[in-house]
Design a protein around this motif. Structure first.
Motif, PDB file in Angstrom:
ATOM      1  N   ASP A 131       0.838  -1.206   0.000  1.00 27.43           N
ATOM      2  CA  ASP A 131       0.000   0.000   0.000  1.00 27.43           C
ATOM      3  C   ASP A 131       0.873   1.256   0.000  1.00 27.43           C
ATOM      4  N   LYS A 132       1.905   1.258   0.852  1.00 29.79           N
ATOM      5  CA  LYS A 132       2.810   2.403   0.898  1.00 29.79           C
ATOM      6  C   LYS A 132       3.578   2.555  -0.415  1.00 29.79           C
ATOM      7  N   LEU A 133       4.029   1.421  -0.937  1.00 25.23           N
ATOM      8  CA  LEU A 133       4.833   1.448  -2.154  1.00 25.23           C
ATOM      9  C   LEU A 133       4.041   1.974  -3.347  1.00 25.23           C
ATOM     10  N   THR A 134       2.824   1.475  -3.520  1.00 27.50           N
ATOM     11  CA  THR A 134       2.021   1.912  -4.671  1.00 27.50           C
ATOM     12  C   THR A 134       1.668   3.401  -4.560  1.00 27.50           C
ATOM     13  N   LEU A 135       1.477   3.902  -3.338  1.00 29.18           N
ATOM     14  CA  LEU A 135       1.212   5.333  -3.158  1.00 29.18           C
ATOM     15  C   LEU A 135       2.414   6.151  -3.624  1.00 29.18           C
ATOM     16  N   ARG A 136       3.626   5.719  -3.265  1.00 26.72           N
ATOM     17  CA  ARG A 136       4.829   6.439  -3.669  1.00 26.72           C
ATOM     18  C   ARG A 136       5.073   6.319  -5.169  1.00 26.72           C
ATOM     19  N   LEU A 137       4.737   5.162  -5.744  1.00 27.24           N
ATOM     20  CA  LEU A 137       4.882   4.996  -7.186  1.00 27.24           C
ATOM     21  C   LEU A 137       3.929   5.919  -7.945  1.00 27.24           C
TER      22      LEU A 137
END
Length: 221
Positions: A85-91
């Motif tokens: 969830d955190k990663l996709t937000l940053r992507l």
């Protein structure tokens, strides 16, 4: 996209590998240029920390962009979901930023030149300490390589790592810091050519710390 799953102090089961490869489709949907994803699962053996017994760190390399996220939970599957969830937000932020730059628009971040607060060192894989001070010379290391040296017979261990810093603006350094999820980011300020660190203070407040020698400061006057 190449997906590498490794474990620290734990064995990785095939079921987790399969679930990880399936869920990483979320990454390629947002960043089709992603070339490699490193997923590291760490087990915390302290029973008092059962709520965060499993930590999952995900690092994605897409072109020259590195995006990182981590999360902890009671098991590796829920930790994986939280980290993703955190990663996709940053992507998504990275993708939207590239779109804004193509339109000729930049969104500057506020920078507070306040008192420097020592940033926390990010947790990284433990390495075998060396007893030779010569091994600790950063100049002998390759980009990204690190070494640990124990100071004599004391319990003190010094860790050194060679970081290749490309010249960039403060705004770009803040952006890179947010992508990797750290509280600080080391870079070379392209406006002053000084080694610098941006760091997160509180809320939307940031700081920047530059390093120079008295000789150089005198020359610039």
């Amino acid at each position: 996209m190449e997906i590498v799953v490794t474990g620290r102090h734990t064995q990785i089961k095939q079921r987790f590998r399969d679930v990880t490869e399936n869920k990483m489709n979320r990454v390629t949907a947002i960043a089709p240029d992603a070339q490699r994803a490193q997923v590291v699962v760490t087990h915390e053996g302290n029973p008092r920390q059962a709520d965060t017994a499993k930590k999952v760190e995900i690092t994605v390399i897409a072109g020259r962009t590195v995006v990182r996220a981590e999360a902890s939970s009671t098991d590796e599957f829920s930790a994986l979901d939280l980290a993703l969830d955190k990663l996709t937000l940053r992507l998504r932020r990275s993708r939207d930023r590239r779109k804004d730059h193509r339109r000729g628009y930049t969104n500057p971040q506020p920078v507070d030149l306040g008192v420097v607060e020592p940033p926390a060192e990010p947790e990284e894989p433990a390495e075998e300490p060396s007893n030779s001070p010569a091994d600790a010379v950063a100049g002998d290391l390759g980009p990204g390589e690190s070494v640990e040296v124990q100071v004599g017979d004391t319990p003190i261990v010094i860790r050194r790592k060679l970081h290749i810093a490309e010249p960039m603006s403060i705004d770009e350094a803040l952006y890179e810091m947010e992508l990797i999820g750290h509280d600080f980011f080391l870079f070379v300020n392209k406006e002053t050519n000084r080694p610098s660190v941006v760091y997160h203070r509180h809320g939307w407040s940031y700081g920047v710390f530059e390093i120079d020698t008295p000789e150089n400061v005198e020359k610039s006057k």
